[in-house]
Design a protein around this motif. Sequence first.
Motif, PDB file in Angstrom:
ATOM      1  N   ASN A 237       1.008  -1.272  -0.025  1.00 56.99           N
ATOM      2  CA  ASN A 237       0.022   0.079  -0.152  1.00 56.99           C
ATOM      3  C   ASN A 237       0.810   1.332   0.090  1.00 56.99           C
ATOM      4  O   ASN A 237       1.471   1.684   0.996  1.00 56.99           O
ATOM      5  CB  ASN A 237      -0.789   0.063   1.268  1.00 56.99           C
ATOM      6  N   ILE A 238       0.897   1.926  -0.852  1.00 54.78           N
ATOM      7  CA  ILE A 238       1.585   3.145  -1.229  1.00 54.78           C
ATOM      8  C   ILE A 238       1.017   4.341  -0.857  1.00 54.78           C
ATOM      9  O   ILE A 238      -0.288   4.632  -1.585  1.00 54.78           O
ATOM     10  CB  ILE A 238       2.231   3.436  -2.680  1.00 54.78           C
ATOM     11  N   LYS A 239       1.210   5.239  -0.011  1.00 52.64           N
ATOM     12  CA  LYS A 239       0.699   6.526   0.460  1.00 52.64           C
ATOM     13  C   LYS A 239       0.968   7.333  -0.756  1.00 52.64           C
ATOM     14  O   LYS A 239       1.977   7.749  -1.093  1.00 52.64           O
ATOM     15  CB  LYS A 239       1.205   6.953   1.728  1.00 52.64           C
ATOM     16  N   PRO A 240      -0.059   8.088  -1.319  1.00 51.14           N
ATOM     17  CA  PRO A 240       0.116   9.259  -2.497  1.00 51.14           C
ATOM     18  C   PRO A 240       0.966  10.507  -1.939  1.00 51.14           C
ATOM     19  O   PRO A 240       0.805  10.806  -0.773  1.00 51.14           O
ATOM     20  CB  PRO A 240      -1.554   9.619  -2.714  1.00 51.14           C
ATOM     21  N   ARG A 241       1.700  10.828  -2.680  1.00 53.82           N
ATOM     22  CA  ARG A 241       2.954  11.734  -2.497  1.00 53.82           C
ATOM     23  C   ARG A 241       3.083  12.644  -3.679  1.00 53.82           C
ATOM     24  O   ARG A 241       2.999  12.115  -5.001  1.00 53.82           O
ATOM     25  CB  ARG A 241       4.084  11.056  -2.019  1.00 53.82           C
ATOM     26  N   ILE A 242       3.204  13.885  -3.294  1.00 54.73           N
ATOM     27  CA  ILE A 242       3.515  14.839  -4.361  1.00 54.73           C
ATOM     28  C   ILE A 242       5.080  15.427  -3.970  1.00 54.73           C
ATOM     29  O   ILE A 242       5.143  15.908  -2.897  1.00 54.73           O
ATOM     30  CB  ILE A 242       2.682  16.058  -4.633  1.00 54.73           C
ATOM     31  N   VAL A 243       6.107  15.289  -4.758  1.00 57.67           N
ATOM     32  CA  VAL A 243       7.343  15.818  -4.620  1.00 57.67           C
ATOM     33  C   VAL A 243       7.572  17.084  -5.678  1.00 57.67           C
ATOM     34  O   VAL A 243       7.549  16.942  -6.763  1.00 57.67           O
ATOM     35  CB  VAL A 243       8.278  14.670  -4.886  1.00 57.67           C
ATOM     36  N   ILE A 244       8.029  18.044  -4.692  1.00 59.87           N
ATOM     37  CA  ILE A 244       8.288  19.557  -5.501  1.00 59.87           C
ATOM     38  C   ILE A 244       9.826  19.871  -5.188  1.00 59.87           C
ATOM     39  O   ILE A 244      10.285  19.990  -3.984  1.00 59.87           O
ATOM     40  CB  ILE A 244       7.417  20.600  -5.013  1.00 59.87           C
ATOM     41  N   ASP A 245      10.720  19.900  -6.238  1.00 54.31           N
ATOM     42  CA  ASP A 245      11.917  20.513  -6.178  1.00 54.31           C
ATOM     43  C   ASP A 245      11.679  22.143  -6.406  1.00 54.31           C
ATOM     44  O   ASP A 245      11.827  22.459  -7.751  1.00 54.31           O
ATOM     45  CB  ASP A 245      12.718  19.927  -7.101  1.00 54.31           C
ATOM     46  N   VAL A 262     -12.536  23.588  -4.662  1.00 56.10           N
ATOM     47  CA  VAL A 262     -11.922  24.794  -3.909  1.00 56.10           C
ATOM     48  C   VAL A 262     -11.759  25.990  -4.898  1.00 56.10           C
ATOM     49  O   VAL A 262     -11.860  25.514  -6.104  1.00 56.10           O
ATOM     50  CB  VAL A 262     -10.380  24.140  -3.575  1.00 56.10           C
ATOM     51  N   MET A 263     -11.413  27.035  -4.452  1.00 51.30           N
ATOM     52  CA  MET A 263     -11.215  28.093  -5.154  1.00 51.30           C
ATOM     53  C   MET A 263      -9.713  28.818  -4.636  1.00 51.30           C
ATOM     54  O   MET A 263      -9.755  29.114  -3.675  1.00 51.30           O
ATOM     55  CB  MET A 263     -12.297  29.177  -5.389  1.00 51.30           C
ATOM     56  N   ILE A 264      -8.822  28.937  -5.490  1.00 55.63           N
ATOM     57  CA  ILE A 264      -7.757  29.656  -5.478  1.00 55.63           C
ATOM     58  C   ILE A 264      -7.487  30.680  -5.994  1.00 55.63           C
ATOM     59  O   ILE A 264      -7.551  30.632  -7.474  1.00 55.63           O
ATOM     60  CB  ILE A 264      -6.534  28.662  -5.412  1.00 55.63           C
ATOM     61  N   THR A 265      -7.036  31.863  -5.605  1.00 56.45           N
ATOM     62  CA  THR A 265      -6.726  33.070  -6.482  1.00 56.45           C
ATOM     63  C   THR A 265      -5.225  33.391  -6.063  1.00 56.45           C
ATOM     64  O   THR A 265      -4.710  33.612  -4.968  1.00 56.45           O
ATOM     65  CB  THR A 265      -7.316  34.314  -6.148  1.00 56.45           C
ATOM     66  N   GLU A 335       0.672  24.337  -2.997  1.00 58.33           N
ATOM     67  CA  GLU A 335       0.857  24.325  -1.556  1.00 58.33           C
ATOM     68  C   GLU A 335      -0.323  24.945  -0.829  1.00 58.33           C
ATOM     69  O   GLU A 335      -0.753  24.470   0.257  1.00 58.33           O
ATOM     70  CB  GLU A 335       2.006  25.269  -1.161  1.00 58.33           C
ATOM     71  N   ALA A 336      -1.010  25.940  -1.739  1.00 60.09           N
ATOM     72  CA  ALA A 336      -2.345  26.326  -0.988  1.00 60.09           C
ATOM     73  C   ALA A 336      -3.512  25.507  -0.921  1.00 60.09           C
ATOM     74  O   ALA A 336      -4.197  25.285   0.044  1.00 60.09           O
ATOM     75  CB  ALA A 336      -2.763  27.820  -1.902  1.00 60.09           C
ATOM     76  N   MET A 337      -3.660  24.815  -2.023  1.00 63.61           N
ATOM     77  CA  MET A 337      -4.499  23.322  -2.172  1.00 63.61           C
ATOM     78  C   MET A 337      -4.182  22.595  -1.226  1.00 63.61           C
ATOM     79  O   MET A 337      -5.390  22.116  -0.201  1.00 63.61           O
ATOM     80  CB  MET A 337      -4.400  22.847  -3.452  1.00 63.61           C
ATOM     81  N   LYS A 338      -3.086  22.170  -0.757  1.00 62.95           N
ATOM     82  CA  LYS A 338      -2.789  21.146   0.254  1.00 62.95           C
ATOM     83  C   LYS A 338      -3.119  21.787   1.590  1.00 62.95           C
ATOM     84  O   LYS A 338      -3.973  21.277   2.825  1.00 62.95           O
ATOM     85  CB  LYS A 338      -1.280  21.091   0.358  1.00 62.95           C
ATOM     86  N   ASN A 339      -2.910  22.952   2.075  1.00 70.32           N
ATOM     87  CA  ASN A 339      -3.202  23.635   3.306  1.00 70.32           C
ATOM     88  C   ASN A 339      -4.663  24.095   3.163  1.00 70.32           C
ATOM     89  O   ASN A 339      -5.257  24.220   4.445  1.00 70.32           O
ATOM     90  CB  ASN A 339      -2.444  25.093   3.343  1.00 70.32           C
ATOM     91  N   HIS A 344      -5.253  15.608  -0.557  1.00 73.03           N
ATOM     92  CA  HIS A 344      -4.917  14.559   0.669  1.00 73.03           C
ATOM     93  C   HIS A 344      -3.634  13.977   0.608  1.00 73.03           C
ATOM     94  O   HIS A 344      -3.471  13.207   1.520  1.00 73.03           O
ATOM     95  CB  HIS A 344      -6.193  13.718   0.734  1.00 73.03           C
ATOM     96  N   ALA A 345      -3.063  14.022  -0.649  1.00 72.19           N
ATOM     97  CA  ALA A 345      -1.441  13.575  -0.531  1.00 72.19           C
ATOM     98  C   ALA A 345      -0.522  14.266   0.113  1.00 72.19           C
ATOM     99  O   ALA A 345      -0.842  15.539   0.464  1.00 72.19           O
ATOM    100  CB  ALA A 345      -1.067  13.329  -1.966  1.00 72.19           C
ATOM    101  N   ASP A 346       0.534  13.325   0.643  1.00 71.47           N
ATOM    102  CA  ASP A 346       1.810  14.234   1.082  1.00 71.47           C
ATOM    103  C   ASP A 346       2.071  14.994   0.340  1.00 71.47           C
ATOM    104  O   ASP A 346       2.666  14.796  -0.962  1.00 71.47           O
ATOM    105  CB  ASP A 346       2.806  13.185   1.835  1.00 71.47           C
ATOM    106  N   LEU A 347       2.723  16.284   0.635  1.00 70.82           N
ATOM    107  CA  LEU A 347       3.382  17.291   0.026  1.00 70.82           C
ATOM    108  C   LEU A 347       4.855  17.431   0.557  1.00 70.82           C
ATOM    109  O   LEU A 347       4.923  17.824   1.566  1.00 70.82           O
ATOM    110  CB  LEU A 347       2.715  18.594  -0.073  1.00 70.82           C
ATOM    111  N   GLN A 348       5.910  17.053  -0.342  1.00 68.26           N
ATOM    112  CA  GLN A 348       7.255  16.878  -0.160  1.00 68.26           C
ATOM    113  C   GLN A 348       7.967  17.960  -0.903  1.00 68.26           C
ATOM    114  O   GLN A 348       7.900  17.826  -1.945  1.00 68.26           O
ATOM    115  CB  GLN A 348       7.668  15.518  -0.056  1.00 68.26           C
ATOM    116  N   ILE A 349       8.853  19.002  -0.165  1.00 67.78           N
ATOM    117  CA  ILE A 349       9.260  19.813  -0.927  1.00 67.78           C
ATOM    118  C   ILE A 349      10.709  19.856  -0.577  1.00 67.78           C
ATOM    119  O   ILE A 349      11.388  19.799   0.707  1.00 67.78           O
ATOM    120  CB  ILE A 349       8.873  21.418  -0.260  1.00 67.78           C
TER     121      ILE A 349
END
Length: 350
Positions: A237-245, A262-265, A335-339, A344-349
């Motif tokens: 079972n792999i936990k979903p993740r977004i990796v950002i460099d 969601v709405m983001i400006t 990042e704003a969407m995650k906050n 719901h995925a982990d956001l790894q910077i």
Amino acid sequence: MVLFLILLVPLLAPGAKIKEICNVIGVRDNQLIGYGLVVGLNKTGDGTTSKFTLQTIANMLQSMNIKLDPRDIKSKNVAAVMVTATLPPFARQGDKIDVVVSSMGDAKSIEGGTLLMTPLKGVDGRIYALAQGSVTIGGRNGRGGGTLNHATAGRIPAGALVEQEVAYDLYSRNEATLSLKEASFQNAISIQNILNRYYKERVAVAIDARTIKLRKPKSVSMIEFLARAGELSIDYNIKPRIVIDERTGTIVSGIDIEVEPVMITHGDIVVKIEERKSLPAIRKGSDTVNIGRNTQIQPQNNAVVTRTGATTVANIARSLKKLGATPKDIISILEAMKNAGAIHADLQII
């Protein structure tokens, strides 16, 4: 050039071997470090402002019964360096390991130089290896490391000899502990169950989301037990993740990671994701991009339209790029969407 990577990372990866997702506690690499001199440089070494280099040269010469004041040394053919290496588990005396050599003074280049014999120590201060040899530039930074593409760092393949072993008696043990590389209650239970079914007795017990205690059967040795256990496969079972460099603007994401309404400006970019009554849209000025799931993006006048479906991170990243958003903009929006709780995925910077 900015790179956007949207990889297919399924939430369930059947057939992952236990040895690929677990470590045996106590069986690990050890980091080594040392300080030495690289000689034979063609006037590209440390200058007179690197006083520690001059002092090191004087100390080395004194060990050879040559007394010299550091202030009298004018050579530019020597550079002070830090030497690092990784001691693999079960390394024995006489084994050779790679070393990485990095300048710590004002040398312009250490290419073509020779590292003089340098003791490599562990965190306990004991010497585990001795390094020496010709420095090469542009190789790999250790096992699986990045490319050393600058002249003040290089490597020596098989440049150190192991002098002292790290003792670990695995053969005579009756118990061992597995540690999952990523904590997961489900994966820990899966490993416990498959081992117990395979040996038809209680040889494994998961004690938390990362740790599985093992007790070998009487009919096999610990080495054979761990070898067989490592080859068994589980539904991983792999936990979903977004990796950002942030430095390169690279984004790596599972293609099916969905985004909630969601709405983001962000500046002149508006991202609006609603319930499935209408297409979600991204607007920048007078341009609009509608986003959907697993579709081909087709230009249509000043808009990009897709068929309806779930909104994913992959769709959003592609659409934002098509509207000309910068990597910094895309990273800020994700990042704003995650906050906001829309992702719901982990956001790894990194």
